[in-house]
Design an enzyme around this catalytic site. Structure first.
Site, mmCIF file in Angstrom:
data_model
loop_
_atom_site.group_PDB
_atom_site.id
_atom_site.type_symbol
_atom_site.label_atom_id
_atom_site.label_comp_id
_atom_site.label_asym_id
_atom_site.label_seq_id
_atom_site.Cartn_x
_atom_site.Cartn_y
_atom_site.Cartn_z
ATOM 1 N N ASP A 3 56.569 -47.100 45.381
ATOM 2 C CA ASP A 3 55.919 -46.248 46.381
ATOM 3 C C ASP A 3 55.793 -47.035 47.679
ATOM 4 O OD1 ASP A 3 54.235 -44.355 47.800
ATOM 5 O OD2 ASP A 3 53.660 -43.561 45.841
ATOM 6 N N LYS A 55 50.358 -48.061 47.818
ATOM 7 C CA LYS A 55 50.085 -47.401 46.539
ATOM 8 C C LYS A 55 50.714 -48.130 45.350
ATOM 9 C CE LYS A 55 49.349 -42.723 48.281
ATOM 10 N NZ LYS A 55 49.798 -41.306 48.245
ATOM 11 N N CYS A 78 51.573 -29.798 49.854
ATOM 12 C CA CYS A 78 50.206 -30.055 49.394
ATOM 13 C C CYS A 78 49.228 -29.989 50.561
ATOM 14 C CB CYS A 78 50.160 -31.431 48.727
ATOM 15 S SG CYS A 78 48.538 -31.960 48.187
#
Length: 238
Positions: free
Chosen positions: A64, A86, A187
């Site tokens: 990530d 992350k 999202c």
């Protein structure tokens, strides 16, 4: 493959696996030998990483490039440090949970230029990324190398999980080339219920453990869907 003996501490740690019919010592040793890569340490990656580390996967790679933001914490439950990478944050969590697992951090964006090099050291990949472009890159690399791929996706209240494996239907059979990220809700725009990612991410870990240990029937050529509002699971083939 040669057995990989468990230490006394590992035997105590994995006691509930060792007495589990169908898993036992052979299944736990298979987990210890496994090299698993999780692409994306966000909403889906968080529970998948937690359960794979807890289960005793021998080597756990995490990819990530993104940094933890405050709005992530509603669903990305392994993170707590705002601004941290992350992959690095997830690696610290996994190591603290189970120091017997070797953690490999790939703090970079996975893309066509580096995907082959990143997945080269692994025998199973989980993809929890949130865009079709990256998913196509990962799926194509897994197909080329003959690696099984566990794929999860979520949106608002609903989610799905499936497995792409050598000899089974390919990624393009489920996501045709004309499908585009611009056609999918983001999202940020539509929101997502936090526990939904826990449901689907945990199912991804379950599929990975099934593939590694040889227990059960993986979701190859089948998509398991979850309707969070209705509390219903359903399945379709492709």
């Amino acid at each position: 493959m040669a057995s990989d003996p468990l230490s006394p501490e590992e035997t105590r740690r994995y006691a509930r696996h060792l007495v589990l019919k169908g898993m036992g010592g052979a299944g736990q040793q298979a987990l210890k030998r496994a090299r698993v890569l999780v692409v994306g340490a966000g909403g889906l990656g968080s529970p998948a990483i937690a359960y794979l580390a807890g289960a005793g996967v021998g080597t756990l790679g995490i990819v990530d490039h993104d940094a933890v933001s405050l709005s992530n914490l509603q669903r990305q439950v392994i993170h707590s440090e705002i601004g941290a990478n992350k992959a690095e944050s997830a690696g610290r969590f996994a190591h603290a949970l189970n120091p017997h697992v070797q953690i490999v951090v790939h703090a970079e964006r996975i893309e066509a230029a580096n995907v082959a090099a990143i997945i080269a050291g692994y025998d199973l990949v989980l993809d929890g990324t949130d865009n079709l472009a990256t998913r196509r890159i990962v799926a194509g690399a897994c197909e080329a190398r003959g690696l099984p791929l566990v794929s999860g996706a979520v949106s608002m209240f609903d989610g799905q999980v499936t497995v792409f494996a050598p000899g089974g239907p390919r990624f393009g059979a489920l996501y045709p080339q004309e499908a585009d990220d611009a056609d999918l809700p983001s999202c940020e725009a539509t929101g997502i219920l936090g526990p939904l990612t826990g449901v689907i991410g945990s199912l991804m870990a379950m599929e990975a453990i099934k593939l590694i240990s040889g227990i059960g029937e993986p979701l190859i050529g089948r998509v398991l869907t979850y309707d969070g509002q209705g509390g219903r699971f359903s399945e379709f083939g492709f």
